[in-house]
Design a protein around this motif. Structure first.
Motif, mmCIF file in Angstrom:
data_model
loop_
_atom_site.group_PDB
_atom_site.id
_atom_site.type_symbol
_atom_site.label_atom_id
_atom_site.label_comp_id
_atom_site.label_asym_id
_atom_site.label_seq_id
_atom_site.Cartn_x
_atom_site.Cartn_y
_atom_site.Cartn_z
ATOM 1 N N THR A 8 0.837 -1.200 0.000
ATOM 2 C CA THR A 8 0.000 0.000 0.000
ATOM 3 C C THR A 8 0.872 1.250 0.000
ATOM 4 O O THR A 8 1.972 1.272 0.548
ATOM 5 C CB THR A 8 -0.928 0.033 1.222
ATOM 6 O OG1 THR A 8 -0.136 -0.048 2.419
ATOM 7 C CG2 THR A 8 -1.918 -1.122 1.179
ATOM 8 N N ALA A 10 0.390 5.685 0.351
ATOM 9 C CA ALA A 10 -0.419 6.895 0.535
ATOM 10 C C ALA A 10 0.361 8.069 -0.020
ATOM 11 O O ALA A 10 1.535 8.263 0.332
ATOM 12 C CB ALA A 10 -0.734 7.110 2.009
ATOM 13 N N GLN A 33 -3.615 5.365 -2.482
ATOM 14 C CA GLN A 33 -4.636 6.356 -2.151
ATOM 15 C C GLN A 33 -3.981 7.731 -2.120
ATOM 16 O O GLN A 33 -2.860 7.886 -1.631
ATOM 17 C CB GLN A 33 -5.273 6.069 -0.796
ATOM 18 C CG GLN A 33 -6.057 4.767 -0.732
ATOM 19 C CD GLN A 33 -6.814 4.654 0.574
ATOM 20 O OE1 GLN A 33 -7.850 5.294 0.769
ATOM 21 N NE2 GLN A 33 -6.285 3.841 1.476
ATOM 22 N N ASP A 114 -10.001 6.536 -5.474
ATOM 23 C CA ASP A 114 -9.012 6.551 -4.397
ATOM 24 C C ASP A 114 -8.375 7.927 -4.239
ATOM 25 O O ASP A 114 -7.256 8.052 -3.740
ATOM 26 C CB ASP A 114 -7.921 5.504 -4.676
ATOM 27 C CG ASP A 114 -8.467 4.090 -4.649
ATOM 28 O OD1 ASP A 114 -9.165 3.749 -3.679
ATOM 29 O OD2 ASP A 114 -8.202 3.341 -5.603
ATOM 30 N N TYR A 115 -9.098 8.953 -4.657
ATOM 31 C CA TYR A 115 -8.637 10.332 -4.566
ATOM 32 C C TYR A 115 -9.540 11.043 -3.566
ATOM 33 O O TYR A 115 -10.731 11.257 -3.816
ATOM 34 C CB TYR A 115 -8.713 10.990 -5.937
ATOM 35 C CG TYR A 115 -8.120 12.373 -6.033
ATOM 36 C CD1 TYR A 115 -6.791 12.548 -6.391
ATOM 37 C CD2 TYR A 115 -8.896 13.506 -5.791
ATOM 38 C CE1 TYR A 115 -6.249 13.822 -6.510
ATOM 39 C CE2 TYR A 115 -8.355 14.779 -5.897
ATOM 40 C CZ TYR A 115 -7.039 14.924 -6.255
ATOM 41 O OH TYR A 115 -6.503 16.185 -6.364
ATOM 42 N N HIS A 116 -8.986 11.416 -2.415
ATOM 43 C CA HIS A 116 -9.788 11.907 -1.295
ATOM 44 C C HIS A 116 -9.545 13.389 -1.077
ATOM 45 O O HIS A 116 -8.409 13.817 -0.833
ATOM 46 C CB HIS A 116 -9.438 11.134 -0.020
ATOM 47 C CG HIS A 116 -9.458 9.653 -0.184
ATOM 48 N ND1 HIS A 116 -10.629 8.923 -0.235
ATOM 49 C CD2 HIS A 116 -8.446 8.759 -0.357
ATOM 50 C CE1 HIS A 116 -10.343 7.643 -0.398
ATOM 51 N NE2 HIS A 116 -9.031 7.510 -0.482
#
Length: 401
Positions: A8, A10, A33, A114-116
């Protein structure tokens, strides 16, 4: 099967550098993400970008989108005197995009699942198993790799190098765009196929055409659909004079920039009057026709570290350099591509890959910052910016490179 399948990542910061890093990490097999601090999409912010090879590399090598649809181009670099005469001209092709055009294209490739938005990272911790990022909202995210691409005001840089502080250059950049079709015929003809400079004592302006917001079925890259983009560097002393200028129309003080429509009218009026008095008439026409010019504070910062365990800094988060080499987005992209290559060559060891990646990127940052500081000093204080000097050309790796 990729050695990073199941890993993963970030990415903190959803602008151009962050999205480039996110796309490359996803290609390696990471589940990625992206967390962007602003609560609304970034589309439409900013002005022009000079496209250097690292910036556009994603679209030339990996995207199904055609890079030609994203940019404008010119064939000349020219200097104008105060009578609009061309006093130096060099045949050299450059391509440009608008911030919004390029951002939209990268986001289209990454997607929004996955774009916050609205997630401001305020701190992180890590151990041998992963890095955990804390957000103002109360959210926490743990990942095998965390990339901070959160710009010149990066919250992570202080953790990696507490001594790295923003240093004000002594001048600001007035920026803006004007629809090309609103300019006079003579100005369109003079500026339309060139990067154009007007150099005056203790100041200079750079202008070039970028894609506009055209209607359905149009790319915005054709003459008449384009925008004329500029940045005009003007000295403003540090202290009360700068602080007062950076209070926006709502009474809120800014530190890095004031967005379009937020600059106090008295400063806009003075800037337009000065443009008419000081600049080449074509450049002055563009500046005075700008409906909502805005201000960018020109500052420098460079972290002595870009990697710590599983955490990396890229782009302006690691090194915010003056815009004179037109290399800011190229540097962020170059950091991302080099990080991807280091991870690809590593045997799944994220920390080892970051240690291998860091030295060359630190050296690149140092060379770029030294060069643009010298360019700015030559223009704004020493008055040794000479039209046609090849050492003043754009380029991430050196003049014209």
């Amino acid at each position: 099967m990729s050695r990073y399948d199941g890993a993963t990542a970030a990415v903190i910061g959803g602008s151009i550098g962050g999205l480039t890093a996110a796309l490359l990490l996803r290609d390696l097999g990471f589940s990625v993400q992206v967390f962007e601090r602003t609560p609304t999409p970034l589309d439409g912010r900013g002005g022009g970008i000079v496209l250097q090879p690292d910036t556009v590399r994603w679209f030339t090598e990996r995207s199904s989108q055609q890079p030609q649809s994203l940019h404008t181009s010119t064939e000349w670099v020219q200097y104008l005197d105060t009578d609009n005469h061309v006093i130096d001209r060099d045949q050299r092709t450059w391509t440009y995009t608008s911030w919004g055009t390029f951002y939209r294209a990268l986001l289209a490739d990454f997607g929004t699942a996955d774009y916050h938005l609205g997630e401001f990272a305020c701190g992180f911790d890590q151990d041998e198993r992963g890095a955990t990022v804390r957000f103002v909202s109360g959210r926490t995210v743990t990942a095998d790799l965390v990339v901070f691409a959160d710009g010149i005001t990066s919250t992570a840089r202080e953790r990696l190098d507490p001594t790295a502080q923003l240093i004000y250059s002594g001048y600001v950049g007035w920026r803006g765009t004007v629809p090309e079709h609103e300019l006079s015929d003579g100005t369109r003809e003079l500026l339309g196929n060139a990067i154009s400079y007007s150099v005056v004592p203790h100041s200079h302006i750079t202008l070039y055409p970028i894609p506009g917001e055209a209607g359905a079925g149009r790319s915005g890259t054709e003459p008449g659909d384009r925008l004329m983009n500029y940045v005009w560097y003007r000295n403003v002393p540090a202290g009360p004079e700068l602080s007062e200028m950076l209070i926006d129309k709502r009474g809120i003080p800014g530190k890095v920039s004031l967005h379009p429509g937020q600059v106090q009218d008295r400063y806009v009026d003075e800037m337009r009057e000065a443009a008419s008095r000081m600049l080449a008439p074509a450049a002055a026409e563009v500046v005075t026709a700008t409906a909502t010019p805005y201000v960018q504070v020109v500052q420098d910062v460079r972290s002595s570290r870009m990697a710590d365990g599983r955490v990396a800094l890229i782009g302006d988060a690691a090194c915010g350099a003056r815009p004179h080499a037109a290399a800011g987005t190229a540097k962020a992209a170059a950091d991302a591509w080099a990080l991807s290559a280091a991870l690809d060559e590593a045997d799944g060891d994220v920390a080892a890959a970051l240690r291998k990646w860091e030295p060359a990127q630190l050296e690149l940052s140092s060379r770029l910052l030294d060069r643009v500081v010298d360019m700015g000093e030559r223009s704004q204080f020493r008055n040794t910016w000479v039209p046609g000097d090849p050492s003043l050309r754009f380029g991430l790796y050196g003049p014209g490179r």
